[in-house]
Design a protein around this motif. Structure first.
Motif, PDB file in Angstrom:
ATOM      1  N   ASP A 188     -72.620  -7.194   4.338  1.00  0.00           N
ATOM      2  CA  ASP A 188     -72.689  -8.885   4.666  1.00  0.00           C
ATOM      3  C   ASP A 188     -71.987  -9.828   4.573  1.00  0.00           C
ATOM      4  N   ARG A 189     -70.242  -8.703   4.907  1.00  0.00           N
ATOM      5  CA  ARG A 189     -69.660 -10.015   5.333  1.00  0.00           C
ATOM      6  C   ARG A 189     -69.915 -10.045   6.998  1.00  0.00           C
ATOM      7  N   ALA A 190     -69.831  -9.459   7.246  1.00  0.00           N
ATOM      8  CA  ALA A 190     -70.101  -8.763   8.440  1.00  0.00           C
ATOM      9  C   ALA A 190     -70.780  -9.955   9.139  1.00  0.00           C
ATOM     10  N   VAL A 191     -72.397  -9.973   8.192  1.00  0.00           N
ATOM     11  CA  VAL A 191     -73.344 -11.447   8.859  1.00  0.00           C
ATOM     12  C   VAL A 191     -72.969 -12.356   9.058  1.00  0.00           C
ATOM     13  N   SER A 192     -72.208 -12.719   7.897  1.00  0.00           N
ATOM     14  CA  SER A 192     -71.668 -14.197   7.543  1.00  0.00           C
ATOM     15  C   SER A 192     -70.985 -14.429   8.681  1.00  0.00           C
ATOM     16  N   ARG A 193     -70.483 -13.328   9.597  1.00  0.00           N
ATOM     17  CA  ARG A 193     -69.308 -13.647  10.646  1.00  0.00           C
ATOM     18  C   ARG A 193     -69.929 -14.263  11.490  1.00  0.00           C
ATOM     19  N   ILE A 194     -71.393 -13.203  11.651  1.00  0.00           N
ATOM     20  CA  ILE A 194     -71.698 -13.241  13.014  1.00  0.00           C
ATOM     21  C   ILE A 194     -72.208 -14.839  13.344  1.00  0.00           C
ATOM     22  N   ASN A 195     -72.818 -15.462  12.027  1.00  0.00           N
ATOM     23  CA  ASN A 195     -73.403 -16.934  11.403  1.00  0.00           C
ATOM     24  C   ASN A 195     -72.410 -18.087  12.179  1.00  0.00           C
ATOM     25  N   GLU A 196     -71.112 -17.454  10.799  1.00  0.00           N
ATOM     26  CA  GLU A 196     -70.333 -18.220  11.531  1.00  0.00           C
ATOM     27  C   GLU A 196     -69.737 -18.919  13.374  1.00  0.00           C
ATOM     28  N   ILE A 197     -69.672 -17.171  13.839  1.00  0.00           N
ATOM     29  CA  ILE A 197     -69.108 -17.533  14.600  1.00  0.00           C
ATOM     30  C   ILE A 197     -70.050 -18.073  15.720  1.00  0.00           C
ATOM     31  N   GLU A 198     -71.468 -18.042  15.969  1.00  0.00           N
ATOM     32  CA  GLU A 198     -72.321 -18.604  16.796  1.00  0.00           C
ATOM     33  C   GLU A 198     -72.699 -20.138  16.542  1.00  0.00           C
ATOM     34  N   ALA A 199     -72.437 -20.678  14.580  1.00  0.00           N
ATOM     35  CA  ALA A 199     -71.917 -22.366  14.459  1.00  0.00           C
ATOM     36  C   ALA A 199     -70.901 -22.490  15.834  1.00  0.00           C
ATOM     37  N   GLU A 200     -70.242 -22.090  15.656  1.00  0.00           N
ATOM     38  CA  GLU A 200     -68.728 -22.287  16.519  1.00  0.00           C
ATOM     39  C   GLU A 200     -69.324 -22.844  17.854  1.00  0.00           C
ATOM     40  N   LEU A 201     -69.646 -21.243  18.331  1.00  0.00           N
ATOM     41  CA  LEU A 201     -70.126 -21.440  19.999  1.00  0.00           C
ATOM     42  C   LEU A 201     -70.478 -21.721  20.343  1.00  0.00           C
ATOM     43  N   SER A 202     -72.420 -21.604  19.571  1.00  0.00           N
ATOM     44  CA  SER A 202     -73.345 -21.900  20.450  1.00  0.00           C
ATOM     45  C   SER A 202     -73.520 -23.242  21.246  1.00  0.00           C
ATOM     46  N   VAL A 203     -74.230 -23.440  22.043  1.00  0.00           N
ATOM     47  CA  VAL A 203     -74.410 -24.558  23.385  1.00  0.00           C
ATOM     48  C   VAL A 203     -75.018 -24.869  22.837  1.00  0.00           C
ATOM     49  N   THR A 204     -75.553 -24.447  22.010  1.00  0.00           N
ATOM     50  CA  THR A 204     -77.593 -25.313  22.039  1.00  0.00           C
ATOM     51  C   THR A 204     -77.140 -26.206  20.626  1.00  0.00           C
TER      52      THR A 204
END
Ligand code: FAD
Ligand code: MG
Length: 341
Positions: free
Chosen positions: A55-71
């Motif tokens: 669960d923590r890993a999935v939250s981290r994936i979502n956090e990184i996407e929110a920071e780094l997405s070009v879209t």
């Protein structure tokens, strides 16, 4: 023009096989499937804390996407890409990735260049509106491409006025390493994650043996080309068969671009797999060495160390570095050759 869906370059045999072999059935795998970063991700972990850790890993994936997405318009990357040359305070992740991207840009003679984004966009990758740009337009866009003009000062990043960046070449490798670190912090000793084919192993299989990871055949992406046996390593592939479109001229155009001319990189390789402990490095190098070609890739391996390579040439030969001997099994009909120091 026709769009082809991305196919995963690497699959994890254990996702369909029996990772529990040899444990007497005591090791129960917990898993999560996530769609993030325009990619299907599979996470699998063993141990008492596996559920909470995943669960923590999935939250981290979502956090990184929110920071780094070009879209996503509010991401650090979007704020940078609309900054008009002004400094922008970004997240620690973003600053770390950009400084690494600049480092790997230098290490690969500019083969990795995160400021290629306007060129990648012009071809339609990330927007899905594919087209073959004309040469004049590419020349104009390439005049603003220069990774070495990006400056990072702690968490403050400054791009030249007309520059735009995209971390798609290395962010998934960073993410898989972050996931591995979280799972380990939560006492997961055994696990494996695949972020759209970018694989990272946490420890070894529950029975203590290596994970067996398959790499796809770039000429027949539905089938395996080889198996590598790894523990605590990332296996990351860049290929010309992953994201591409067929132009009106009947030719295929893929998403890895050569900064030298703005066209899909065509330097003799159809697939590059990098295997090493650092997912970020493996991802950055898989893209860069696809651009650089076989001889430059082998030279960099000899100079730098810390990773192993599987290269497939456009005339269907597999070259792998000698550190993989005993860990590499060819399951294709292609011939293999070892790259020595
Ligand atoms: P890699 O070889 O690792 O990277 C290739 C990518 O790097 C190209 O697609 C291009 O973007 C860039 N690139 C090409 N040539 C170079 C070069 N020479 N130097 C540097 N960079 C280069 N895709 C979508 O379509 N929609 C989305 O909403 C979306 N969101 C994303 C969010 C995040 C946070 C990330 C990291 C990626 C996202 N992607 C999205 C991108 C998608 O997942 C990419 O296809 C992926 O990042 C490319 O990874 P790869 O492993 O296929 O290839
Ligand atoms: Mg990459």
């Amino acid at each position: 023009m026709k769009r082809f869906f991305a196919v995963f370059s690497v699959i994890i045999l254990v996702l369909t096989g029996c990772a529990d072999k040899g444990t007497g059935g005591s090791a129960q795998a917990k898993s999560r499937s996530v769609f993030a970063m325009d990619t299907y991700m599979e996470l699998k972990a063993y141990g008492d804390n596996a559920d909470a850790a995943l669960d923590r890993a999935v939250s981290r994936i979502n956090e990184i996407e929110a920071e780094l997405s070009v879209t996503l318009p509010d991401s650090d990357i979007s704020r940078l890409n609309t900054s008009g040359g002004e400094p922008v305070e970004v997240s620690r992740d973003c600053a770390w990735l950009i400084s690494n991207a600049v480092k790997y840009g230098g290490m690969t003679g500019g083969a990795l260049d995160i400021t290629l984004y306007p060129v990648v966009k012009e071809w339609g990758f990330t927007t899905g509106e594919y087209k073959i740009p004309d040469d004049a337009r590419l020349t104009e866009l390439l005049s603003n491409v220069d990774y070495s003009a990006v400056s990072v000062n702690d968490k403050e990043v400054t791009l030249p006025e007309n520059a735009e960046v995209d971390l798609g070449a290395l962010a998934k490798g960073f993410t898989s390493s972050q996931v591995a670190a979280i799972l380990k912090e939560d006492d997961v000793r055994s696990g494996i994650v695949s972020l759209g084919g970018n694989v990272q192993a946490i420890g070894s299989k529950p029975d203590g043996s290596d994970w067996r990871v398959s790499v796809r055949d770039p000429f027949a992406p539905e089938t395996d080309m080889c198996i590598v046996e790894i523990s605590d390593m990332a296996v990351i592939t860049s290929g010309n068969y992953e994201r591409y479109f067929t132009g009106e001229d009947g030719k295929n155009y893929w998403h890895i671009i050569d900064p030298a001319d703005g066209y899909p990189a065509d330097n003799g390789l159809v697939s590059v797999t990098v295997i090493g402990a650092d997912g970020l490095m493996c991802d950055a190098l898989s893209t860069a060495l696809f651009v650089a070609g076989k001889d430059s890739a082998a030279d960099l391996w000899r100079e730098e160390g810390g990773f192993e390579l599987i290269l497939v040439t456009d005339d269907a030969e597999i070259f792998y570095t000698e550190g993989l001997e005993g860990k590499f099994t060819n399951v294709s009909s292609m011939t293999t050759e070892v790259i020595s120091r």
